[in-house]
Design a protein around this motif. Structure first.
Motif, PDB file in Angstrom:
ATOM      1  N   LEU A   1       0.829  -1.204   0.000  1.00 50.21           N
ATOM      2  CA  LEU A   1       0.000   0.000   0.000  1.00 50.21           C
ATOM      3  C   LEU A   1       0.864   1.256   0.000  1.00 50.21           C
ATOM      4  O   LEU A   1       0.603   2.207  -0.757  1.00 50.21           O
ATOM      5  N   VAL A   2       1.885   1.268   0.838  1.00 48.97           N
ATOM      6  CA  VAL A   2       2.784   2.423   0.902  1.00 48.97           C
ATOM      7  C   VAL A   2       3.499   2.620  -0.435  1.00 48.97           C
ATOM      8  O   VAL A   2       3.602   3.744  -0.951  1.00 48.97           O
ATOM      9  N   ILE A   3       3.989   1.522  -1.016  1.00 48.43           N
ATOM     10  CA  ILE A   3       4.686   1.599  -2.301  1.00 48.43           C
ATOM     11  C   ILE A   3       3.748   2.088  -3.394  1.00 48.43           C
ATOM     12  O   ILE A   3       4.141   2.876  -4.269  1.00 48.43           O
ATOM     13  N   PHE A   4       2.478   1.644  -3.358  1.00 50.63           N
ATOM     14  CA  PHE A   4       1.481   2.081  -4.336  1.00 50.63           C
ATOM     15  C   PHE A   4       1.255   3.589  -4.256  1.00 50.63           C
ATOM     16  O   PHE A   4       1.238   4.299  -5.273  1.00 50.63           O
ATOM     17  N   VAL A   5       1.094   4.107  -3.043  1.00 49.58           N
ATOM     18  CA  VAL A   5       0.869   5.545  -2.852  1.00 49.58           C
ATOM     19  C   VAL A   5       2.080   6.344  -3.307  1.00 49.58           C
ATOM     20  O   VAL A   5       1.951   7.358  -4.018  1.00 49.58           O
ATOM     21  N   LEU A   6       3.269   5.905  -2.928  1.00 52.46           N
ATOM     22  CA  LEU A   6       4.486   6.613  -3.312  1.00 52.46           C
ATOM     23  C   LEU A   6       4.714   6.551  -4.821  1.00 52.46           C
ATOM     24  O   LEU A   6       5.228   7.514  -5.419  1.00 52.46           O
ATOM     25  N   ALA A   7       4.301   5.449  -5.456  1.00 55.03           N
ATOM     26  CA  ALA A   7       4.437   5.328  -6.903  1.00 55.03           C
ATOM     27  C   ALA A   7       3.560   6.354  -7.620  1.00 55.03           C
ATOM     28  O   ALA A   7       3.959   6.929  -8.645  1.00 55.03           O
ATOM     29  N   LEU A   8       2.355   6.607  -7.089  1.00 55.36           N
ATOM     30  CA  LEU A   8       1.482   7.623  -7.674  1.00 55.36           C
ATOM     31  C   LEU A   8       2.083   9.012  -7.518  1.00 55.36           C
ATOM     32  O   LEU A   8       2.025   9.843  -8.439  1.00 55.36           O
ATOM     33  N   LEU A   9       2.682   9.287  -6.358  1.00 53.25           N
ATOM     34  CA  LEU A   9       3.352  10.567  -6.158  1.00 53.25           C
ATOM     35  C   LEU A   9       4.529  10.723  -7.120  1.00 53.25           C
ATOM     36  O   LEU A   9       4.752  11.797  -7.687  1.00 53.25           O
ATOM     37  N   ALA A  10       5.281   9.636  -7.297  1.00 52.48           N
ATOM     38  CA  ALA A  10       6.404   9.672  -8.222  1.00 52.48           C
ATOM     39  C   ALA A  10       5.946   9.957  -9.641  1.00 52.48           C
ATOM     40  O   ALA A  10       6.544  10.769 -10.360  1.00 52.48           O
ATOM     41  N   GLN A  11       4.851   9.304 -10.046  1.00 52.94           N
ATOM     42  CA  GLN A  11       4.351   9.519 -11.396  1.00 52.94           C
ATOM     43  C   GLN A  11       3.898  10.960 -11.594  1.00 52.94           C
ATOM     44  O   GLN A  11       4.155  11.567 -12.640  1.00 52.94           O
ATOM     45  N   ALA A  12       3.221  11.527 -10.586  1.00 48.98           N
ATOM     46  CA  ALA A  12       2.785  12.921 -10.682  1.00 48.98           C
ATOM     47  C   ALA A  12       3.991  13.859 -10.793  1.00 48.98           C
ATOM     48  O   ALA A  12       3.990  14.804 -11.599  1.00 48.98           O
ATOM     49  N   ALA A  13       5.023  13.607 -10.005  1.00 50.33           N
ATOM     50  CA  ALA A  13       6.229  14.432 -10.064  1.00 50.33           C
ATOM     51  C   ALA A  13       6.932  14.284 -11.414  1.00 50.33           C
ATOM     52  O   ALA A  13       7.456  15.256 -11.972  1.00 50.33           O
ATOM     53  N   LEU A  14       6.927  13.067 -11.960  1.00 52.04           N
ATOM     54  CA  LEU A  14       7.563  12.832 -13.254  1.00 52.04           C
ATOM     55  C   LEU A  14       6.793  13.495 -14.397  1.00 52.04           C
ATOM     56  O   LEU A  14       7.388  13.891 -15.399  1.00 52.04           O
ATOM     57  N   VAL A  15       5.466  13.618 -14.262  1.00 56.73           N
ATOM     58  CA  VAL A  15       4.675  14.341 -15.261  1.00 56.73           C
ATOM     59  C   VAL A  15       5.153  15.795 -15.333  1.00 56.73           C
ATOM     60  O   VAL A  15       5.413  16.337 -16.412  1.00 56.73           O
ATOM     61  N   ARG A  16       5.261  16.427 -14.156  1.00 57.47           N
ATOM     62  CA  ARG A  16       5.732  17.810 -14.097  1.00 57.47           C
ATOM     63  C   ARG A  16       7.135  17.927 -14.687  1.00 57.47           C
ATOM     64  O   ARG A  16       7.412  18.832 -15.488  1.00 57.47           O
ATOM     65  N   ALA A  17       8.034  17.006 -14.310  1.00 63.01           N
ATOM     66  CA  ALA A  17       9.409  17.045 -14.806  1.00 63.01           C
ATOM     67  C   ALA A  17       9.462  16.873 -16.316  1.00 63.01           C
ATOM     68  O   ALA A  17      10.246  17.538 -17.003  1.00 63.01           O
ATOM     69  N   THR A  18       8.619  15.995 -16.838  1.00 66.28           N
ATOM     70  CA  THR A  18       8.607  15.733 -18.281  1.00 66.28           C
ATOM     71  C   THR A  18       8.154  16.961 -19.065  1.00 66.28           C
ATOM     72  O   THR A  18       8.775  17.339 -20.069  1.00 66.28           O
ATOM     73  N   VAL A  19       7.080  17.607 -18.617  1.00 70.56           N
ATOM     74  CA  VAL A  19       6.591  18.803 -19.315  1.00 70.56           C
ATOM     75  C   VAL A  19       7.625  19.920 -19.235  1.00 70.56           C
ATOM     76  O   VAL A  19       7.864  20.636 -20.218  1.00 70.56           O
ATOM     77  N   GLU A  20       8.259  20.075 -18.088  1.00 73.29           N
ATOM     78  CA  GLU A  20       9.307  21.082 -17.949  1.00 73.29           C
ATOM     79  C   GLU A  20      10.453  20.811 -18.919  1.00 73.29           C
ATOM     80  O   GLU A  20      10.976  21.730 -19.560  1.00 73.29           O
ATOM     81  N   ASP A  21      10.855  19.558 -19.019  1.00 74.78           N
ATOM     82  CA  ASP A  21      11.952  19.198 -19.935  1.00 74.78           C
ATOM     83  C   ASP A  21      11.566  19.477 -21.376  1.00 74.78           C
ATOM     84  O   ASP A  21      12.351  20.068 -22.139  1.00 74.78           O
ATOM     85  N   LEU A  22      10.378  19.047 -21.779  1.00 78.36           N
ATOM     86  CA  LEU A  22       9.938  19.270 -23.156  1.00 78.36           C
ATOM     87  C   LEU A  22       9.795  20.756 -23.472  1.00 78.36           C
ATOM     88  O   LEU A  22       9.846  21.163 -24.635  1.00 78.36           O
ATOM     89  N   ASN A  23       9.619  21.566 -22.440  1.00 78.28           N
ATOM     90  CA  ASN A  23       9.520  23.008 -22.610  1.00 78.28           C
ATOM     91  C   ASN A  23      10.885  23.688 -22.595  1.00 78.28           C
ATOM     92  O   ASN A  23      10.977  24.912 -22.600  1.00 78.28           O
ATOM     93  N   GLY A  24      11.950  22.874 -22.572  1.00 82.10           N
ATOM     94  CA  GLY A  24      13.295  23.421 -22.643  1.00 82.10           C
ATOM     95  C   GLY A  24      13.860  23.881 -21.323  1.00 82.10           C
ATOM     96  O   GLY A  24      14.843  24.626 -21.292  1.00 82.10           O
ATOM     97  N   LYS A  25      13.262  23.469 -20.209  1.00 80.38           N
ATOM     98  CA  LYS A  25      13.727  23.884 -18.894  1.00 80.38           C
ATOM     99  C   LYS A  25      14.308  22.700 -18.142  1.00 80.38           C
ATOM    100  O   LYS A  25      14.009  21.557 -18.446  1.00 80.38           O
ATOM    101  N   ARG A  26      15.129  23.004 -17.144  1.00 80.17           N
ATOM    102  CA  ARG A  26      15.645  21.947 -16.273  1.00 80.17           C
ATOM    103  C   ARG A  26      14.642  21.727 -15.142  1.00 80.17           C
ATOM    104  O   ARG A  26      14.358  22.659 -14.379  1.00 80.17           O
ATOM    105  N   PRO A  27      14.097  20.511 -15.007  1.00 78.64           N
ATOM    106  CA  PRO A  27      13.109  20.267 -13.951  1.00 78.64           C
ATOM    107  C   PRO A  27      13.694  20.511 -12.567  1.00 78.64           C
ATOM    108  O   PRO A  27      14.789  20.049 -12.253  1.00 78.64           O
TER     109      PRO A  27
END
Length: 287
Positions: free
Chosen positions: A83-109
């Motif tokens: 359960l803990v790993i599942f919750v943390l995995a969702l947080l990781a995915q949300a953070a990676l979404v932000r990082a990915t859009v920032e990268d594609l926008n030419g910025k350093r996440p």
């Protein structure tokens, strides 16, 4: 890196998503590794080391030894850890979404910014994860029930229900990026995801299938090598427990990173194809 140009594309491209996924990972490897290490790799490493150590302590008894020694405690601990790993995995995915859009926008996440965005998206992300999880679990239960009540025909009916549920889950595959980027709630994000993926679901299925096959090959390869090592040694040694924990955590972390970034890139690709939305416009939400 220059920002990706805006403009409507002809259709969803698996090749373009693959290319952009690994480009993002290559350019922002440090930031992504920190996020994945904190939310995915470290928790998985702790659990895997505990799990392999427990198994090793039973020696040659293996599963039989496990049943004889605190099986209930082992099961409860494993469920809590999952359960803990599942919750943390969702947080990781949300953070990676932000990082990915920032990268594609030419910025350093920025790691702190990505984590802040993930925490703001926590509750709807959990809601979407639970809905998707239960859709598959319930469909699997119905398939098993029909199969036990009506031999052969019941399995076919149950399988059809399970496939329908899997297709529905596929249709909401970009709901989490919608939560992160568009700040919509659970059901609004699900509806938005279904609208974005409409007409491209077979392509998205092909993309996820390819990633899944690659991950499965890597996992099977590691399992075979580790299994042969354990067999030749007559059991899991303390060193073997460490190797198994590190190896398993590394494999799962690599897969989760590629999959999460691919989902974010898929969301951006769908917005560009269906709406002509540029990455700059997506990033403006957080300006």
């Amino acid at each position: 890196m220059a920002s990706i140009a805006s403009g409507r594309l002809e259709k969803f491209s698996i090749g373009r998503v693959f290319s952009n996924t690994f480009s993002v990972i290559g350019r922002s490897f440090g930031s992504l590794a920190m996020i994945v290490g904190l939310f995915t790799a470290l928790p998985a490493l702790i659990y895997n080391f505990w799990n392999f150590s427990r198994i090793a302590s039973f020696g040659a008894g293996g599963a039989a030894g496990l049943e004889q020694a605190a099986l209930a405690n082992y099961g409860i601990t494993s469920m809590i850890a999952a359960l803990v790993i599942f919750v943390l995995a969702l947080l990781a995915q949300a953070a990676l979404v932000r990082a990915t859009v920032e990268d594609l926008n030419g910025k350093r996440p920025a790691i702190g910014d990505c984590i802040q965005v993930a925490l703001r998206s926590f509750l709807p992300a959990i809601g979407i994860g639970i809905i998707a999880f239960f859709a598959i679990v319930v469909a699997g239960g119905v398939m098993a029930l029909f199969g036990s009540l009506i031999p052969f025909l019941g399995w076919l009916i149950g399988l059809a229900i399970f496939i329908a549920a899997a297709i529905w889950v596929l249709s909401i595959s970009v709901a989490l990026p919608v939560v992160v980027q568009e700040k919509q709630g659970v059901f609004g994000s699900i509806a938005r995801s279904r609208a974005l993926t409409k007409g491209s679901r077979w392509s998205i299925f092909g993309l996820f299938l390819a990633i899944g096959i690659i991950a499965m090959v890597i996992q099977v390869g590691f399992s075979l090598i580790f299994g042969l090592s354990v067999a030749s040694a007559g059991g899991i040694s303390p060193v073997g427990a460490v190797v198994g924990a590190v190896g398993s955590s590394l494999v799962s972390s690599i897969f989760s990173t590629v999959f999460s970034v691919a989902i974010a890139v898929t969301y951006v690709e769908l917005r560009r194809v269906k709406e002509g939305t540029s990455v700059d416009e997506l990033a403006e939400i957080f300006s």
